[in-house]
Design an enzyme around this catalytic site. Sequence first.
Site, mmCIF file in Angstrom:
data_model
loop_
_atom_site.group_PDB
_atom_site.id
_atom_site.type_symbol
_atom_site.label_atom_id
_atom_site.label_comp_id
_atom_site.label_asym_id
_atom_site.label_seq_id
_atom_site.Cartn_x
_atom_site.Cartn_y
_atom_site.Cartn_z
ATOM 1 N N ALA A 195 -6.371 -0.758 -4.196
ATOM 2 C CA ALA A 195 -5.719 -0.156 -4.366
ATOM 3 C C ALA A 195 -6.392 0.816 -5.434
ATOM 4 C CB ALA A 195 -4.326 0.090 -4.424
ATOM 5 N N LEU A 200 -0.057 3.932 0.921
ATOM 6 C CA LEU A 200 -0.866 4.791 2.435
ATOM 7 C C LEU A 200 -1.391 6.689 1.630
ATOM 8 C CD1 LEU A 200 1.803 3.843 4.872
ATOM 9 C CD2 LEU A 200 -1.033 3.110 4.333
ATOM 10 N N ASP A 238 -26.376 10.914 -8.772
ATOM 11 C CA ASP A 238 -26.858 10.126 -8.124
ATOM 12 C C ASP A 238 -27.966 9.662 -8.703
ATOM 13 O OD1 ASP A 238 -24.908 10.275 -5.993
ATOM 14 O OD2 ASP A 238 -26.029 11.667 -5.395
ATOM 15 N N ASP A 252 0.662 -1.087 -0.143
ATOM 16 C CA ASP A 252 0.281 0.027 0.174
ATOM 17 C C ASP A 252 1.011 1.012 0.070
ATOM 18 O OD1 ASP A 252 -3.397 0.256 1.287
ATOM 19 O OD2 ASP A 252 -2.159 2.127 0.906
ATOM 20 N N TYR A 257 -14.584 6.872 -12.908
ATOM 21 C CA TYR A 257 -14.408 6.415 -11.856
ATOM 22 C C TYR A 257 -15.412 4.555 -12.354
ATOM 23 C CZ TYR A 257 -15.072 3.356 -7.792
ATOM 24 O OH TYR A 257 -15.637 2.151 -6.990
ATOM 25 N N ARG A 317 -30.151 3.110 -1.325
ATOM 26 C CA ARG A 317 -28.876 2.631 -1.962
ATOM 27 C C ARG A 317 -29.017 1.100 -0.726
ATOM 28 N NH1 ARG A 317 -28.953 5.613 -4.957
ATOM 29 N NH2 ARG A 317 -27.731 7.513 -5.797
ATOM 30 N N ARG A 343 -27.046 15.985 -5.716
ATOM 31 C CA ARG A 343 -25.681 15.267 -6.283
ATOM 32 C C ARG A 343 -25.777 15.253 -7.667
ATOM 33 N NH1 ARG A 343 -22.509 11.939 -2.517
ATOM 34 N NH2 ARG A 343 -23.207 10.482 -3.642
ATOM 35 N N LYS A 345 -13.340 0.891 -13.636
ATOM 36 C CA LYS A 345 -13.612 -0.304 -13.480
ATOM 37 C C LYS A 345 -13.927 -0.882 -14.017
ATOM 38 C CE LYS A 345 -11.974 -0.321 -9.287
ATOM 39 N NZ LYS A 345 -11.649 -0.459 -7.964
ATOM 40 N N HIS A 388 -18.826 10.380 2.684
ATOM 41 C CA HIS A 388 -20.193 8.709 2.429
ATOM 42 C C HIS A 388 -21.483 8.782 3.762
ATOM 43 C CE1 HIS A 388 -16.764 6.652 -0.229
ATOM 44 N NE2 HIS A 388 -17.823 6.706 -0.247
#
Length: 323
Positions: A72, A31, A284, A29, A139, A219, A281, A143, A187
């Site tokens: 990560a 960090l 969403d 990691d 994002y 959610r 937002r 993925k 969150h």
Amino acid sequence: MILVVGGAGFIGSHVVKELVEKHQVVVLDNLSTGHRDAVDGRAVFVEGDLGNIDDLVMVFRSYPIRAVMHFAANSLVGESVVDPLKYYQNNVASTLTLLRVMNRFKVRNFIFSSTAATYGIPDADLIDETTPTRPINPYGHSKLMVEQILSDFSKAYGLQYVVLRYFNAAGAHDSALIGESHDPETHLIPIVLQQLLGKREKISVFGADYNTEDGTCIRDYIHVTDLANAHILALEALMIGKKKAEVYNLGNGLGYSVKQVIETCEKVTDLKANVEITDRRPGDPARLVASSQKILNELGWRAERNLEKIISDAWKWHCEQRY
Ligand code: UDP
């Protein structure tokens, strides 16, 4: 030995805590968002960067790695829109470096953290793995690109993988030794609990005019320990050759609205939240709820911890937050 990349982050550190009970573990990691104190003392810790091939080669040379779990990544939707380069660099390019080194060292087993954001704004009320993937931000795209890479690598190079698409990970370890600590925090559940602890003036509810029962977004919140257990099952299924290339949703099939989450936090803590309704937002979707039937049928996994347990464990953690 199992290599956990990103094992100092929220989900990675919880997986490591379960993993060390059964396996030898090395954590890599940098960090950048993780915490050294979150890594269980029974795991070997290496501070290094996934994007740096020398760091990776050093780890693969030093330890007999049999499988890799990869946590990560950058994971903030809004940030990905304003800084897509960071997301494609860290989430796609660095993962490719990791896969290159795995290939070189003939390590074939890979568990990948993916996300409900791969579905975008789905038509289905209950999202299963056949629901079309149409990400609406960098994002989600980053993925999904890795998911495609994994599928191609499995056919070409015999990589074996399980992709886990998380819905809303939340909660903390039962011991309250590790939990969720992001800076900045975005969150919902940690924000509500921080407000109840007096660390924030108010909670902004992002829109109360959605087409849902109470007007706020729905959610599927899932306890991080339930998530961790799914990783262990997926890893074992790969290592015994039961699975070769699979994608599973991880949720509990139950949706909760933002208002219901706030009410449950009030109930668990016996405190009153200070709430304001603000604009929506951007990006969403009104409702994101998973069907996890596939992983139940194939690996026998289901979420065992409900929203109250998620919030009570998160509350214990926030009351004595250690890092
Ligand atoms: N949310 C909110 N106020 C906040 C943070 C989040 O109303 O301060 C809402 C957000 O719009 C979404 C839900 O809470 O509908 C969960 O958001 P979070 O950022 O926790 O997770 P996401 O679903 O974006 O992954």
